[in-house]
Motif scaffolding. Structure first.
Motif, short mmCIF file in Angstrom:
data_model
loop_
_atom_site.label_atom_id
_atom_site.label_comp_id
_atom_site.label_asym_id
_atom_site.label_seq_id
_atom_site.Cartn_x
_atom_site.Cartn_y
_atom_site.Cartn_z
N LEU A 112 0.81 -1.05 0.25
CA LEU A 112 0.20 -0.02 0.17
C LEU A 112 0.91 1.35 0.01
CD1 LEU A 112 -2.47 -1.27 2.79
CD2 LEU A 112 -2.78 -1.27 0.23
N PRO A 113 0.55 2.35 -0.95
CA PRO A 113 1.50 3.36 -1.05
C PRO A 113 1.69 4.22 0.01
CG PRO A 113 -0.66 3.73 -2.32
CD PRO A 113 -0.64 2.33 -1.73
N GLN A 114 0.94 4.37 1.18
CA GLN A 114 1.22 5.17 2.08
C GLN A 114 1.73 4.52 3.37
OE1 GLN A 114 0.82 8.60 1.98
NE2 GLN A 114 0.32 8.16 -0.23
N GLU A 115 2.39 3.29 3.23
CA GLU A 115 2.85 2.40 4.19
C GLU A 115 4.41 2.51 4.18
OE1 GLU A 115 -0.88 -0.29 5.19
OE2 GLU A 115 1.01 -1.54 4.42
N ASN A 116 4.91 3.85 4.13
CA ASN A 116 6.49 4.16 4.30
C ASN A 116 7.36 3.29 3.42
OD1 ASN A 116 8.39 5.67 5.58
ND2 ASN A 116 8.88 3.77 6.82
N TRP A 117 6.96 3.20 2.26
CA TRP A 117 7.75 2.73 0.97
C TRP A 117 8.28 3.92 0.33
CZ3 TRP A 117 7.94 -2.19 1.50
CH2 TRP A 117 7.08 -3.00 2.05
N LYS A 118 9.51 3.65 -0.36
CA LYS A 118 10.49 4.58 -0.98
C LYS A 118 9.50 5.48 -2.26
CE LYS A 118 14.76 2.91 0.24
NZ LYS A 118 16.01 2.42 -0.14
N SER A 119 8.61 4.61 -2.70
CA SER A 119 7.81 5.03 -3.84
C SER A 119 6.28 4.74 -3.69
CB SER A 119 8.36 4.86 -5.02
OG SER A 119 7.28 4.84 -6.33
N THR A 120 5.34 5.61 -4.13
CA THR A 120 3.93 5.16 -4.30
C THR A 120 3.79 4.49 -5.30
OG1 THR A 120 3.31 7.19 -5.46
CG2 THR A 120 3.29 7.16 -3.05
N ASN A 121 4.63 4.04 -6.02
CA ASN A 121 4.58 3.03 -7.35
C ASN A 121 4.19 1.49 -6.88
OD1 ASN A 121 4.75 4.93 -9.21
ND2 ASN A 121 6.54 4.68 -9.66
N VAL A 122 4.47 1.33 -5.69
CA VAL A 122 4.69 -0.12 -5.04
C VAL A 122 3.58 -1.02 -5.52
CG1 VAL A 122 6.37 0.16 -3.34
CG2 VAL A 122 4.06 0.51 -2.75
N PRO A 123 2.41 -0.66 -5.41
CA PRO A 123 1.27 -1.56 -5.83
C PRO A 123 1.23 -2.01 -7.25
CG PRO A 123 0.28 0.60 -5.43
CD PRO A 123 1.82 0.72 -4.89
N PHE A 124 1.98 -0.97 -8.20
CA PHE A 124 2.08 -1.19 -9.35
C PHE A 124 3.06 -2.19 -9.79
CE2 PHE A 124 0.17 2.96 -8.59
CZ PHE A 124 -1.16 2.60 -9.28
N GLU A 125 4.28 -1.95 -9.08
CA GLU A 125 5.30 -2.96 -9.11
C GLU A 125 4.86 -4.37 -8.64
OE1 GLU A 125 8.52 0.40 -7.61
OE2 GLU A 125 7.79 -1.21 -6.36
N ASP A 126 3.93 -4.55 -7.72
CA ASP A 126 3.81 -5.72 -7.23
C ASP A 126 2.78 -6.16 -8.13
OD1 ASP A 126 5.21 -5.45 -4.99
OD2 ASP A 126 3.29 -5.06 -3.75
N ALA A 127 2.00 -5.70 -8.76
CA ALA A 127 0.95 -6.16 -10.10
C ALA A 127 1.58 -6.82 -11.15
CB ALA A 127 -0.08 -5.21 -10.46
N GLN A 128 2.52 -6.04 -11.69
CA GLN A 128 3.31 -6.52 -12.86
C GLN A 128 4.19 -7.80 -12.52
OE1 GLN A 128 6.25 -3.58 -14.45
NE2 GLN A 128 4.77 -2.70 -15.75
N ARG A 129 4.59 -7.69 -11.22
CA ARG A 129 5.63 -8.81 -10.80
C ARG A 129 4.32 -10.21 -10.67
NH1 ARG A 129 10.57 -11.24 -10.42
NH2 ARG A 129 10.77 -12.56 -8.50
N ALA A 130 3.45 -9.79 -10.31
CA ALA A 130 2.46 -11.12 -9.99
C ALA A 130 2.04 -11.70 -11.38
CB ALA A 130 1.23 -10.45 -9.31
N VAL A 131 1.77 -10.86 -12.32
CA VAL A 131 1.41 -11.42 -13.55
C VAL A 131 2.60 -12.25 -14.20
CG1 VAL A 131 0.88 -10.92 -16.19
CG2 VAL A 131 -0.25 -9.65 -14.39
#
Length: 305
Positions: A112-131
């Motif tokens: 989730l983007p507001q949980e102290n990651w370096k970028s708010t792109n993290v959900p999009f990274e995860d979805a690409q990786r999942a496919v």
């Protein structure tokens, strides 16, 4: 195709007394090493009694394997405004239904983007990786690598739509051979989706979670799925209720129009009533017909036996 379905049925909330991920279900981490945009130590993941997930530190796939796989796989993505993940009322019931139909369902727990990651792109990274991971496991699970779909609800519909529209967007540096595989789903289902982050559709929690309070118009456009669509977009199914108070129904019309402009097959079903957040559908509401409509659409397009 545009179909308007009418009913005066009212939606109603259903309570869930207890929720837990079955220990019998296999889970696969998305990032066994070198997680992009990671930062520091993480708090313990929380799944409340209704199946809402926060404090995600281990993004992963939960696999719902059918007894007799029919060759199709679907990545199932819950919504929650990118502030939490609604497993209990969205992705878990949907994954269980797909499993009962012979489809191998992969339920996504994404960062989730507001949980102290370096970028708010993290959900999009995860979805690409999942496919990509699903495609890499095709032989293991009896999956046709050309029949991998994505099904997203609300903010999960935004995530599914963005992934389908921009599978080649470089969001993270490759970490292994899996990242050489395509992140493009072969088909997409968008269920009461958040689509646009441009005015007048820029009032959602999803937009605030990804872009904050005062993004530029360019930033809003960059995360508006209808602006990312091109001819590589997969066949897409869209459904929503006209009285949706969270994500205005205009989102679905914008997405349908964008897809049709690039000559990609699409089907849209608009229910006159139903509200938002219905998952598989609520008893007495017309929205309960969407799973059969989605199945028929996928079968007619060769994605589902």
């Amino acid at each position: 195709m545009i179909i308007l379905l009418t009913s005066s049925a009212q939606s109603h909330a259903q309570s869930v007394e207890k929720y837990q991920i079955s220990p019998a279900l296999e889970q696969i981490p998305l990032w066994s090493h070198s997680m992009p945009d990671a930062s520091g130590s993480r708090e313990t993941e929380i799944i409340n009694a209704k199946g809402s997930v926060t404090n995600v530190s281990n993004p992963r796939l939960i696999i719902h394997k059918p007894k007799n796989p029919n060759g199709t796989a679907i990545l199932v993505i819950s919504g929650g405004g990118y502030a939490h993940i609604e497993l209990g009322k969205e992705s878990t019931p949907a994954a269980n239904w797909l499993q009962s139909e012979g489809i191998t369902a992969f339920e996504l727990i994404y960062r989730l983007p507001q949980e102290n990651w370096k970028s708010t792109n993290v959900p999009f990274e995860d979805a690409q990786r999942a496919v990509r991971i699903i495609r890499s496991l095709a032989k293991n699970y009896g999956i046709d690598p050309n029949k991998i779909g994505v099904l997203g609800f609300s903010a999960g519909g935004h995530l599914a739509g963005f992934t389908a529209a921009q599978p080649n967007k470089t969001l993270y540096m490759p970490i292994d051979d899996i990242d050489a595989l395509s992140a493009r789903p072969d088909f997409a289902g968008l269920i009461y989706p958040v689509i646009s982050m441009l005015p007048p559709n820029n009032k959602t929690h999803s937009k605030k979670s990804i872009l904050g309070e005062n993004p530029s118009t360019e930033q809003e456009a960059a995360f508006s799925v209808e602006k990312q669509v091109d001819g590589n977009m997969p066949d897409t199914f869209i459904t929503q209720a006209a009285d949706d108070p969270i994500s205005l129904v205009d989102n679905s019309f914008l997405m349908y129009s964008a897809i049709r402009k690039v000559n990609v097959p699409a089907e849209i079903h608009i229910f006159q009533t139903g509200g938002h957040g219905w998952g598989l559908g609520k008893k007495g509401s017309p929205v309960t017909s969407w799973p059969s409509l989605f199945k028929n659409w996928a079968q007619n397009n060769g994605f589902w036996k």
